[in-house]
Enzyme design. Structure first.
Site, short mmCIF file in Angstrom:
data_model
loop_
_atom_site.label_atom_id
_atom_site.label_comp_id
_atom_site.label_asym_id
_atom_site.label_seq_id
_atom_site.Cartn_x
_atom_site.Cartn_y
_atom_site.Cartn_z
N PHE A 153 61.13 78.40 -33.15
CA PHE A 153 61.82 77.34 -33.90
C PHE A 153 62.83 76.62 -33.01
CE2 PHE A 153 60.19 80.44 -36.85
CZ PHE A 153 59.51 79.63 -37.77
N LEU A 154 62.62 76.68 -31.70
CA LEU A 154 63.63 76.09 -30.83
C LEU A 154 63.51 74.57 -30.76
CD1 LEU A 154 61.96 75.62 -27.93
CD2 LEU A 154 62.41 78.07 -27.73
N GLY A 260 60.74 61.76 -34.55
CA GLY A 260 59.70 61.68 -33.51
C GLY A 260 59.60 63.00 -32.80
N CYS A 263 56.63 67.58 -31.97
CA CYS A 263 56.30 68.61 -32.97
C CYS A 263 56.15 68.08 -34.39
CB CYS A 263 57.36 69.70 -32.94
SG CYS A 263 57.48 70.44 -31.32
#
Ligand code: UGA
Length: 435
Positions: A153-154, A260, A263
């Site tokens: 989740f970085l 944007g 991901c």
């Protein structure tokens, strides 16, 4: 101390590998890209990520971190293999291209001669980890490969902190492997970080759900921002009015030019494709992509309306957010492309880190400038579209002196409005009536 092989040295792979070495494990980061590995071996970091450089050098010096192109040399020394290769969108229908994942799986099958845990950190559609498990189980391997789903989740620009001190770590695996994962993450566990153990498919879906939910929050506040500026409402008080409800929270409520990056857009498209395959209702999820595109179009329209016909426009910001050099799916680029398609304006731009990569997309259709004031030369408007700290400190008088007409449109609400108004600027911000 675990011996870990990390395959893929993109954001997720490199940051995870380096951080695992930081907590004492012995890590080899593998990539097929010879140039990338050779640069890393020379201490050159291919991505911009605050703090990563120092951490790489420290752990290489302590001999806990190395880089290689050769999986076969390292695979049978490892306790765990981490797969962190890219999973881009396929060109056609939003489905996920899993070729990199499966070619790594084939390579593992070709070289492995021991029982091992294979952790999938790449973002993969629900069901992929189970398919990979089947592929290992039905291969010629004499030893068991245990698949674990451990999504990351970085965030770019905050990646080390996000890896080292996340809100939670998600682990999808069967009970038999939980202890090994606990031992791998002992440092996190000792620091009280929350672990959620679940099955493979839930872990995979958590990753998509988290990114989609956060993107929905951004799209939502952008629509509310658009409503606010048409009436006499003020987005700043509004954010605090809804964010102080703990069920909503303050985070991811900053309006802007749209979301944007590599991901959010990719993962939402993948979730849409997946939900369609299983005939699940996805009306809300689908609308996020349209809403975001509408936002980009709206900002371009606003610039056009503000500035009128023709002239030079100055864009401050090209990256999709501050503190990264990444311009993938950047709304700044989207707005610029939309404006270029009008064939009415010439564009000058400046970004502290994103110019090189933006040039690969925009080519010579815009002028790349050495700083803020150079970019504003003869401009009829300055559009602040990425929230770089540098743009918060613009000298209004100096900017005015170089411009043709003193208009400024702040799409991130970061400038000091008073200062610009006092210098005679016409100021437009988002989420409240023109000031
Ligand atoms: C995102 C997620 O936040 C990470 O948790 C996840 O690991 C990562 O994707 C991934 O899947 O690899 P990232 O793309 O680095 O991280 O960027 P964010 O900081 O989440 O921002 C995404 C976009 O939303 C940016 O364009 C940003 O400007 C926009 N945004 C974010 C807003 O416009 N307003 C906000 O309040 C927050």
């Amino acid at each position: 101390m675990h011996k870990i092989v990390v395959i893929g040295t993109g954001y997720v792979g490199l940051v995870s590998g380096v951080c695992f070495s930081e907590v004492g494990h012995n890590v080899v980061c593998i990539d097929h890209d010879k140039q990338k590995i050779s640069s890393l071996q020379k201490g050159k970091i291919p991505i911009y990520e605050p703090g990563l450089d120092e951490m790489v050098h420290k752990n290489v010096a302590h001999k806990r971190l190395s880089f290689s192109t050769n999986l076969a040399d390292h695979i049978n020394d490892a306790d765990e293999i981490i797969i962190a290769v890219g999973t881009p969108t396929s060109d056609d229908n939003g489905s996920t291209d899993l070729n990199f994942v499966y070619s790594v799986v084939d390579e593992i099958i070709n070289h492995l001669s021991k029982e091992i845990i294979v952790i999938i950190k790449s973002t993969v559609p629900p069901g992929t980890c189970a398919d990979v498990q089947k592929k290992f189980d039905s291969s010629e391997l004499h030893h068991k490969c245990h698949i674990v789903s451990n999504p990351e989740f970085l965030r770019e620009g905050n990646a080390i902190k996000d890896f080292m001190s996340p809100d939670r770590v998600i682990v999808g695996c069967d009970d038999a492997n939980e202890d090994k994962i606990r031992s791998l993450y002992a440092d996190h566990i000792n620091r009280g970080i929350k672990f959620i153990y679940t099955n493979l498919i839930t872990a995979e879906l958590i990753k998509y759900s988290a990114n989609t939910f956060l993107a929905a929050k951004v799209a939502f506040i952008n629509e509310i921002s658009s409503i606010s500026e048409r009436i006499d409402a003020d987005i700043v008080s509004l954010k605090s009015g809804i964010g102080s409800d703990s069920r909503i929270g303050y985070k991811f409520l900053e309006p802007g030019p749209g979301f944007g990056g590599s991901c959010f857009p990719k993962d939402i498209k993948s979730l849409i494709h997946f939900s369609e395959e299983i005939h699940s209702n996805n009306a809300l999820i689908k609308s996020i992509i349209d809403s975001n595109q509408n936002r980009i179009d709206e900002i371009a329209r606003n610039v056009e309306e503000f500035v009128g016909s023709g002239g030079t426009l100055c864009f401050l910001g090209l990256t999709y957010k501050a503190n990264t050099d990444d311009v993938r799916t950047s709304p700044a680029i989207g707005v610029i492309q939309k404006i270029l398609s009008l064939n009415k304006y010439s564009i000058r731009c400046y970004d502290p880190l994103g110019m090189k990569s933006a040039q690969k997309i925009l080519g010579d259709k815009v002028t790349y400038c050495k700083d803020i004031y150079d970019a504003a030369l003869d401009a009829s408007i300055v559009v602040v579209i990425t929230e770089w700290d540098e743009f918060k400190k613009i000298d209004a008088e100096k900017l005015k002196a170089t411009m043709k007409i003193s208009n400024i449109y702040d799409v991130r609400n970061i400038i000091n409005i008073d200062k610009f108004q006092k210098s005679g600027f016409q100021v437009k911000v988002i989420g409240s009536k023109n000031v």
